[in-house]
Design an enzyme around this catalytic site. Structure first.
Site: not given
Length: 336
Positions: A143, A56, A168
């Site tokens: 991730y 983000t 994640k």
């Protein structure tokens, strides 16, 4: 960076994980003053951790110097109140460079983004993350998404690597995640797990079914009151409130997010601007959302707050909930 281990600080958290957007000024350059306000507001609103310069936060669009400056500001604003985790990605050499910059800036840990461009085999992924973990003293969260999908065996091997403390998941394959959790648990290991899907609240109940309770919240960037209310509902077992927000806010938000490529970033940034903080537009190759979609986002945020204030349930119809009616959904792009 604090002396407390990152895993311990993230084990029992009382709020969502905050992935701030990166602020740019009218000239397109960094606006560190606005970024500082954004981070401060998130921490004061109840964020459990700050993940700076990640999906983000447009990690892909930042120069190394900009990256270090943003991480340093996040660390200064946190002042040890919550941990600061920084993104690190691209090929192994560049990922190591970003990791060292994050360490210099005082970060508490790293979110290891997928390697750039190539589709590596499992041996290559294991070597990549192992070398990244060895490059600094920072703890690493791997991730999983896109071109970095782990098998259960690889997840077990990574969980044994010094410095790798968690995974994640940005893939959303619950069957695979259950097998990873089971394999790692059977090996006697206990890393942290995070739901990292875009708008992770939508799948929060499903992930809790396999024991994954922590998640990143892009909504927290622009509507922390809604994000926190949903988080409290999950924690307390308030299914009525959780379902009300799912049906009336999060489902139509995902439908709106799916209307444009990159909206998992650009629509979030538009939401922050709607709240009055001028964080600028996204950098290319991302594009700004359509004006009509921003209007619908504003209406949806108002509707979500109305659900909190009134306690009224209801279906996701109406102006804010019609976002899925404008043709086929496109990929949402990078998430938190």
């Amino acid at each position: 960076m604090t002396s407390a281990p990152l895993a311990a600080r993230l084990t029992h958290v009382s709020g969502p994980l905050f992935f701030p957007v990166t602020a740019y000024g009218p000239d397109g350059g960094l606006d560190l003053d606005v970024f500082r306000v954004h981070v401060r507001d998130g921490i004061e609103a109840g964020a459990a951790a700050v993940f700076a310069c990640c999906g983000t936060g447009e990690f892909h669009a930042l120069t190394p110097q900009e990256f270090r400056a943003c991480v340093a500001v996040a660390v200064e604003e946190s002042a040890g109140r919550v941990p600061v985790v920084a993104g690190a990605g691209y090929g192994t050499a560049l990922a190591v460079e970003y990791a060292r910059l994050a360490e210099e800036a005082g970060a508490d840990g790293l979110l290891a983004m997928p390697p750039y461009l190539v589709v590596a085999d499992q041996a290559g992924l294991l070597r990549h993350y192992t070398e990244l973990a060895a490059a600094t003293s920072l703890d690493v969260i791997v991730y999983q998404r896109d071109n970095a999908i782990l098998t259960p065996d690889t997840a077990v091997a990574l969980a044994r690597v010094d410095g790798i403390i968690g995974f994640k998941d940005g893939l959303g394959d619950l069957d695979l995640m259950q097998r990873i959790v089971s394999a790692v648990r059977s090996a006697g290991l206990s890393p942290l797990y995070f739901n990292g899907l875009p708008t992770a609240e939508l799948t929060g109940l499903a992930y809790r079914g396999i024991g994954i309770t922590q998640y990143s919240s892009a909504v927290f960037c622009f509507a922390p009151d809604i994000a926190l209310a949903f988080h409290r509902a999950l924690e307390s077992g308030d299914d009525a409130l959780a379902n009300r927000l799912l049906d009336g806010f999060f489902v139509p938000l995902v439908e709106l997010r799916n209307q444009g490529r990159g909206y998992a970033v650009s629509l979030v940034k538009a939401g922050v601007r709607l709240g009055g903080l001028e964080v600028g537009e996204v950098r290319p190759p991302l594009s700004e959302p359509d004006a009509d979609h921003i209007k619908r986002l504003a209406a949806l945020i108002e509707r979500g707050r109305g659900l909190l204030a009134s306690g009224e349930g209801g279906a996701s119809g109406g102006a804010a909930g019609e976002s899925g009616a404008e043709g086929e959904a496109g990929p949402s792009g990078a998430g938190a």
